[in-house]
Scaffold this active site. Structure first.
Site, PDB file in Angstrom:
ATOM      1  N   ASP A   1      -4.904 -21.082  16.077  1.00 45.21           N
ATOM      2  CA  ASP A   1      -5.063 -19.680  15.644  1.00 45.21           C
ATOM      3  C   ASP A   1      -3.899 -18.860  16.202  1.00 45.21           C
ATOM      4  OD1 ASP A   1      -7.794 -17.634  14.939  1.00 45.21           O
ATOM      5  OD2 ASP A   1      -5.935 -16.821  15.763  1.00 45.21           O
TER       6      ASP A   1
ATOM      7  N   ASP B   1      -4.557 -17.036   9.383  1.00 45.15           N
ATOM      8  CA  ASP B   1      -3.773 -17.413  10.572  1.00 45.15           C
ATOM      9  C   ASP B   1      -4.424 -18.529  11.381  1.00 45.15           C
ATOM     10  OD1 ASP B   1      -5.876 -16.104  11.892  1.00 45.15           O
ATOM     11  OD2 ASP B   1      -4.520 -15.340  13.433  1.00 45.15           O
ATOM     12  N   GLU B   2      -5.312 -19.296  10.768  1.00 47.66           N
ATOM     13  CA  GLU B   2      -5.983 -20.334  11.550  1.00 47.66           C
ATOM     14  C   GLU B   2      -6.304 -21.543  10.690  1.00 47.66           C
ATOM     15  OE1 GLU B   2     -10.300 -19.557  12.334  1.00 47.66           O
ATOM     16  OE2 GLU B   2      -9.773 -17.593  11.526  1.00 47.66           O
TER      17      GLU B   2
HETATM   18  P1  TTP Z   1      -7.735 -12.912  13.959  1.00 51.48           P
HETATM   19  O1  TTP Z   1      -7.209 -14.302  14.194  1.00 51.48           O
HETATM   20  O2  TTP Z   1      -9.193 -12.690  14.078  1.00 51.48           O
HETATM   21  O3  TTP Z   1      -7.037 -11.885  14.962  1.00 51.48           O
HETATM   22  P2  TTP Z   1      -5.555 -11.836  15.482  1.00 51.48           P
HETATM   23  O4  TTP Z   1      -4.736 -13.003  15.040  1.00 51.48           O
HETATM   24  O5  TTP Z   1      -4.967 -10.507  15.140  1.00 51.48           O
HETATM   25  O6  TTP Z   1      -5.754 -11.861  17.054  1.00 51.48           O
HETATM   26  P3  TTP Z   1      -6.208 -13.098  17.974  1.00 51.48           P
HETATM   27  O7  TTP Z   1      -6.348 -14.297  17.087  1.00 51.48           O
HETATM   28  O8  TTP Z   1      -5.103 -13.253  18.955  1.00 51.48           O
HETATM   29  O9  TTP Z   1      -7.477 -12.662  18.600  1.00 51.48           O
HETATM   30  O10 TTP Z   1      -7.307 -12.416  12.529  1.00 51.48           O
HETATM   31  C1  TTP Z   1      -6.039 -12.740  11.940  1.00 51.48           C
HETATM   32  C2  TTP Z   1      -5.503 -11.567  11.159  1.00 51.48           C
HETATM   33  O11 TTP Z   1      -6.451 -11.167  10.176  1.00 51.48           O
HETATM   34  C3  TTP Z   1      -5.241 -10.352  12.018  1.00 51.48           C
HETATM   35  O12 TTP Z   1      -3.948 -10.366  12.604  1.00 51.48           O
HETATM   36  C4  TTP Z   1      -5.409  -9.217  11.034  1.00 51.48           C
HETATM   37  C5  TTP Z   1      -6.401  -9.742  10.014  1.00 51.48           C
HETATM   38  N1  TTP Z   1      -7.734  -9.134  10.239  1.00 51.48           N
HETATM   39  C6  TTP Z   1      -8.057  -7.974   9.544  1.00 51.48           C
HETATM   40  O13 TTP Z   1      -7.262  -7.488   8.727  1.00 51.48           O
HETATM   41  N2  TTP Z   1      -9.275  -7.385   9.748  1.00 51.48           N
HETATM   42  C7  TTP Z   1     -10.195  -7.886  10.641  1.00 51.48           C
HETATM   43  O14 TTP Z   1     -11.290  -7.306  10.814  1.00 51.48           O
HETATM   44  C8  TTP Z   1      -9.849  -9.092  11.361  1.00 51.48           C
HETATM   45  C9  TTP Z   1     -10.825  -9.692  12.355  1.00 51.48           C
HETATM   46  C10 TTP Z   1      -8.618  -9.666  11.129  1.00 51.48           C
HETATM   47 MG    MG Z   2      -5.472 -14.931  15.257  1.00 52.27          MG
END
Ligand code: TTP
Ligand code: MG
Length: 351
Positions: free
Chosen positions: A12, A109-110
């Site tokens: 991720d 992103d995962e």
């Molecule tokens: P995540 O992987 O949940 O968050 P992140 O990568 O920003 O942070 P981390 O993994 O380090 O905790 O989500 C990936 C992307 O998806 C995030 O950069 C932005 C988008 N996203 C939204 O647009 N709205 C949301 O409510 C969430 C949870 C994520």
């Molecule tokens: Mg993330």
């Protein structure tokens, strides 16, 4: 690691949208950065993501930009540029596919990788993925290693950002049980609330509830799932084809509900959850459908098609409430659900 032969990685990216923006604007490195809406906290919109510096001030995905600006007035606000994130996501996924043929794309992103058939140790593969993502993309990611998806996903979250976490057989009690129940895949805000009401706050608390009691509270399927998940048991295979047709959330009331205000409030919450999933996966929905199951289990749906794709909780809630108004009233409701359909990908493919 043990528990059979499966070796699963969950990868991720850290603060994904924020990291992409920092690549383009290196001066932002180390600063609180908030991505969301049109990038103007005086206008409507919610936080898509925030850099870890902004998170330290309490900024979180899904909160109004206005709130983020109050918590972290010095933050730099930027608009969402989905085309850039989608392009970066494709490069990230291409790297992951070099390490395994069995990849489940969990979101933009995962991903999960099954590396069971590799001769190399999973930790070593994880380290190399992290090196490649950093060298080729200039991004940091966090990787979790375990013998199933459930634990690999929990692991990748344990040492974010820029972490590598391995859960080994015998680790579940010491490392997973202290975590909050919300960390379990399939435990959303509603289930969390019901578990809290039962005095169950950690995964360890959940593991100590007799499985029969969970089945009584959550029904046989969900109850059995929770009992197994709390013990770290998960045999689910990776799903290697991933193009969603719809995203939905539903909830069963503890007691049948006659009060339409309660149904409306629940619909709003479900709409927020559906919208967060849409934004995270990078889709907008052209169709919103509401499902009601009545006390006698009779189930009906009403849907509406929208003139343009939407991904905000407000827009989905508004459409859902219009659908709700078309159901005949005055019947006790047992379950309510919201589905977003006719999905259009943002930034490429879609409008
Ligand atoms: P995540 O992987 O949940 O968050 P992140 O990568 O920003 O942070 P981390 O993994 O380090 O905790 O989500 C990936 C992307 O998806 C995030 O950069 C932005 C988008 N996203 C939204 O647009 N709205 C949301 O409510 C969430 C949870 C994520
Ligand atoms: Mg993330």
């Amino acid at each position: 690691m043990d528990e059979g032969r499966r070796r699963i990685l969950h990868v991720d990216l850290d603060a994904f949208f924020a990291q992409v923006e920092m690549l383009r604007r290196p001066a932002l490195r180390g600063q609180p950065v908030v991505i969301g809406g049109v990038g103007d906290p005086t206008r409507r919109g919610v936080v898509s993501t925030a850099s870890y510096e902004a998170r330290r001030a309490g900024v979180r995905s899904g909160m109004p930009l206005r709130t983020a600006a109050r918590l972290c007035p010095e933050a730099v606000f930027l608009p969402v540029d989905f085309a850039a994130y989608r392009a970066m996501s494709a490069r990230f996924k291409a790297i992951l596919r070099e390490f395994s043929e069995v990849v489940e794309e969990g979101g933009i992103d995962e991903a999960f990788l099954d590396v069971s058939s590799s001769a190399r140790a999973p930790e070593e593969i994880a380290r190399e993925i992290r090196r490649r993502v950093r060298a080729d993309l200039g991004l940091t990611c966090s990787v979790g290693v375990a013998w199933n998806k459930l634990l690999a996903k929990i692991a990748s979250d344990m040492e974010k950002p820029d972490g590598l976490t391995v859960i080994r057989a015998g680790d579940v009690e010491a490392r997973v049980w202290p975590l909050g129940v919300r960390k379990l895949l399939g435990v959303g805000p509603k289930t969390e609330e019901r578990l809290h009401a039962m005095g169950v706050r950690t995964i360890g608390d959940l593991a100590r509830v007799p499985p029969g009691a969970l089945a009584g509270e959550f029904g046989p399927a969900h109850g059995a799932y929770l009992a197994r998940a709390a013990r770290g048991v998960d045999n689910s295979p990776l799903v290697t084809e991933w193009e969603p047709k719809s995203m939905s959330r539903e909830t069963t009331f503890e007691h049948d509900v006659a009060d339409r205000d309660v149904v409306r409030a629940t619909l709003r919450e479900l709409a927020e959850d559906v919208a967060a999933s849409l934004r995270k996966a990078g889709y907008r929905a052209r169709n919103v459908t509401v499902k009601l199951r009545y006390a006698d289990f009779e189930t009906h749906t009403r849907g509406t098609t929208l003139p343009a794709g939407v991904d905000s909780g407000e827009a989905i809630a508004e459409a859902a409430l219009r659908c709700l108004a078309r159901f005949p009233g005055a019947r006790d409701v047992r379950l309510v659900g919201v589905r977003a359909g006719r999905l259009e990908p943002l930034g490429g493919g879609g409008p």
